[in-house]
Write a protein that holds these residues in place. Structure first.
Motif, mmCIF file in Angstrom:
data_model
loop_
_atom_site.group_PDB
_atom_site.id
_atom_site.type_symbol
_atom_site.label_atom_id
_atom_site.label_comp_id
_atom_site.label_asym_id
_atom_site.label_seq_id
_atom_site.Cartn_x
_atom_site.Cartn_y
_atom_site.Cartn_z
ATOM 1 N N TRP A 123 4.156 -2.677 6.912
ATOM 2 C CA TRP A 123 4.897 -1.905 5.898
ATOM 3 C C TRP A 123 4.483 -2.361 4.503
ATOM 4 C CZ3 TRP A 123 7.827 -1.991 1.581
ATOM 5 C CH2 TRP A 123 8.602 -0.875 1.278
ATOM 6 N N ILE A 124 4.469 -3.687 4.306
ATOM 7 C CA ILE A 124 4.174 -4.216 2.969
ATOM 8 C C ILE A 124 2.732 -3.900 2.567
ATOM 9 C CG2 ILE A 124 4.067 -6.304 1.553
ATOM 10 C CD1 ILE A 124 6.223 -7.519 3.413
ATOM 11 N N GLN A 125 1.794 -4.131 3.494
ATOM 12 C CA GLN A 125 0.381 -3.902 3.150
ATOM 13 C C GLN A 125 0.097 -2.422 2.899
ATOM 14 O OE1 GLN A 125 -2.959 -5.994 4.321
ATOM 15 N NE2 GLN A 125 -1.875 -7.445 5.638
ATOM 16 N N GLU A 126 0.650 -1.562 3.743
ATOM 17 C CA GLU A 126 0.377 -0.130 3.570
ATOM 18 C C GLU A 126 0.897 0.393 2.239
ATOM 19 O OE1 GLU A 126 0.282 1.390 8.188
ATOM 20 O OE2 GLU A 126 1.905 2.095 6.899
ATOM 21 N N ARG A 127 2.064 -0.061 1.836
ATOM 22 C CA ARG A 127 2.662 0.494 0.614
ATOM 23 C C ARG A 127 2.263 -0.232 -0.656
ATOM 24 N NH1 ARG A 127 5.947 2.098 4.465
ATOM 25 N NH2 ARG A 127 7.211 3.976 4.257
ATOM 26 N N THR A 128 1.902 -1.523 -0.553
ATOM 27 C CA THR A 128 1.651 -2.285 -1.788
ATOM 28 C C THR A 128 0.284 -2.987 -1.820
ATOM 29 O OG1 THR A 128 2.514 -4.412 -0.976
ATOM 30 C CG2 THR A 128 4.121 -2.852 -1.861
ATOM 31 N N GLY A 129 -0.331 -3.184 -0.671
ATOM 32 C CA GLY A 129 -1.590 -3.923 -0.603
ATOM 33 C C GLY A 129 -1.391 -5.435 -0.517
ATOM 34 N N GLN A 150 -3.372 -8.573 -3.638
ATOM 35 C CA GLN A 150 -3.365 -8.917 -2.214
ATOM 36 C C GLN A 150 -2.934 -10.372 -2.006
ATOM 37 O OE1 GLN A 150 -5.816 -7.607 -4.033
ATOM 38 N NE2 GLN A 150 -7.082 -6.146 -2.910
ATOM 39 N N HIS A 151 -3.320 -11.248 -2.930
ATOM 40 C CA HIS A 151 -3.083 -12.685 -2.740
ATOM 41 C C HIS A 151 -1.986 -13.284 -3.620
ATOM 42 C CE1 HIS A 151 -6.410 -12.518 -0.090
ATOM 43 N NE2 HIS A 151 -7.159 -11.991 -1.039
ATOM 44 N N TYR A 152 -1.545 -12.545 -4.614
ATOM 45 C CA TYR A 152 -0.544 -13.104 -5.529
ATOM 46 C C TYR A 152 0.726 -12.270 -5.640
ATOM 47 C CZ TYR A 152 -4.695 -15.682 -6.921
ATOM 48 O OH TYR A 152 -5.813 -16.451 -6.906
ATOM 49 N N GLY A 153 0.720 -11.043 -5.108
ATOM 50 C CA GLY A 153 1.842 -10.145 -5.344
ATOM 51 C C GLY A 153 1.862 -9.740 -6.807
ATOM 52 N N ASN A 154 3.006 -9.216 -7.228
ATOM 53 C CA ASN A 154 3.175 -8.822 -8.630
ATOM 54 C C ASN A 154 3.770 -10.020 -9.371
ATOM 55 O OD1 ASN A 154 4.141 -7.841 -11.071
ATOM 56 N ND2 ASN A 154 4.902 -5.910 -10.214
ATOM 57 N N THR A 155 2.996 -10.585 -10.286
ATOM 58 C CA THR A 155 3.491 -11.741 -11.047
ATOM 59 C C THR A 155 3.901 -11.327 -12.473
ATOM 60 O OG1 THR A 155 1.236 -12.337 -11.664
ATOM 61 C CG2 THR A 155 2.153 -13.439 -9.727
#
Ligand code: COA
Length: 349
Positions: free
Chosen positions: A33-39, A302-307
């Motif tokens: 779910w997380i990868q498909e919608r946000t990467g 992909q590796h940090y999320g939204n900072t």
């Protein structure tokens, strides 16, 4: 008139990596779910007690200052962007000044969330152009992990955000071939409540249906941060994700084109676009809209999320460290976020 250039850049992310699957122990979510919608695949979380928004900023700033070939004593001014400050007040700027043992220079805090770093950069750019300062430390740092709702109730927000810091030394230069060409700042407060953290705050309280006119000052004072607020989970951020998405995919391309037109360039002239890392799908949409090749856009969500305020300087620093930015390159920075606010900066490296 002097121009400003990035003389040094640094980034810091905490050691602790948290994968999507690890979030399942707190909430009903899943990696797909997380990868498909946000990467997003993983994010970093700060040490609970030993790391703060300011300590991470110190790490990033120390690297930026070293790479600029100067010392902390040479910094004339601090502009610090964050939405997750160590204290409600004072802001992190003065904490950074203290921690880095700087002179009694000015320290300004910027509260423009995901656009915070670009607002900070623009402010610093103006101070340099007027000749007032020569070396300005511009920082974006966030410790989100301490203020998110780690239950299923908060999953649409909590899975997105990560911790980290980025910093640049913005320096005066007489070289007309390099530096910041222009910055562009915008806002639309009509949508302020769509992506927001309402409490604690001094607004007419959203968190209970009461006649506040009937309360005296002492009682109202107790409500600034109350048990009710905490019981009703009103102390966490709120986001209407779909509305944010819809606005972001319009405003990102708009503000990038504004910067390009202002300086006589087209999207094909961009060597590297660093979009604020809100969501990989948003970045991909922007890339398609501007017809940019993969090698013209840098993403690391992909590796940090939204900072948030740290995302642009972290991505810029990482791209530079990977050798993806060379002298003379046309680099575009762009951001969109809570407020709504959006911004861009075009620079020659
Ligand atoms: N894991 C699993 N399911 C989740 C979830 C999670 N972390 N978060 C939400 N869901 C569920 C919802 O409860 C909902 O379930 P339902 O259909 O049974 O009610 C379903 O997934 C769809 O939720 P919705 O909020 O409509 O999802 P979406 O497709 O809009 O995606 C975002 C949510 C947040 C990923 C998306 O809206 C987005 O990226 N928006 C932009 C956000 C952004 O960029 N913010 C930063 C701005 S700077």
């Amino acid at each position: 008139m002097p121009r400003s250039k990035i003389a040094g850049i640094g980034m810091y992310v905490p050691e602790k990596v948290v994968t999507n699957n690890e979030l399942k122990q707190y909430m009903d979510t899943d990696d797909q779910w997380i990868q498909e919608r946000t990467g997003i695949q993983e994010r970093h979380y700060a040490h609970r007690t030993e790391e703060t928004t300011t300590t991470m900023a110190v790490e990033a700033a120390s690297i930026a200052i070293k790479r600029a070939g100067i010392s902390a004593a040479d910094i004339d001014f601090i502009v610090f962007a964050t939405l997750s400050p160590d204290y409600y007040f004072p802001g992190c700027g003065v904490l950074l000044q203290r921690a880095m043992k700087m002179k009694e220079i000015g320290a300004l805090d910027v509260r423009n969330q995901c656009s915070g770093f670009l607002y900070a950069l623009s402010v610093a750019d103006q101070f340099i152009k007027t000749g007032m300062y020569k070396n300005i430390l511009v920082v974006g740092s966030e410790k989100h992990s301490f203020g998110l709702d780690f239950t299923t109730r908060g999953r649409n927000i909590s899975v997105i955000f990560g911790d980290g810091a980025g910093a640049v030394v913005l320096q005066a230069t007489e070289n007309e071939q390099s530096g910041i060409l222009s910055t562009h700042l915008h806002s639309d407060g009509e949508s302020a409540e769509i992506l927001a953290m309402y409490n604690p705050g001094t607004h007419a309280n959203h968190w209970a249906e009461k006649n506040y006119a009937a309360f005296d000052e002492a009682e109202i004072g107790q409500m600034f941060m109350s048990h009710t607020m905490i019981d009703q989970a009103q102390n966490f951020p709120f986001m209407d994700g779909q509305s944010v998405f819809k606005k972001a995919v319009v405003k990102f391309p708009e503000v990038i084109m504004e910067a390009l037109y202002k300086n006589g360039y087209n999207p094909s002239d961009i060597n590297l676009l660093i979009p604020h890392q809100a969501n990989l799908r948003i970045s991909q949409f922007v890339q398609q809209k501007l017809k940019l090749r993969d090698d013209q856009v840098y993403n690391n969500i992909q590796h940090y999320g939204n900072t948030t305020a740290a995302s642009v300087p972290i991505a810029l620093c990482e791209a530079w460290q990977k050798g993806m930015i060379k002298e003379g390159d046309l680099v575009c920075l762009a951001a969109f976020g809570s407020g709504f606010t959006w911004a861009s900066a075009l620079l020659k490296w």
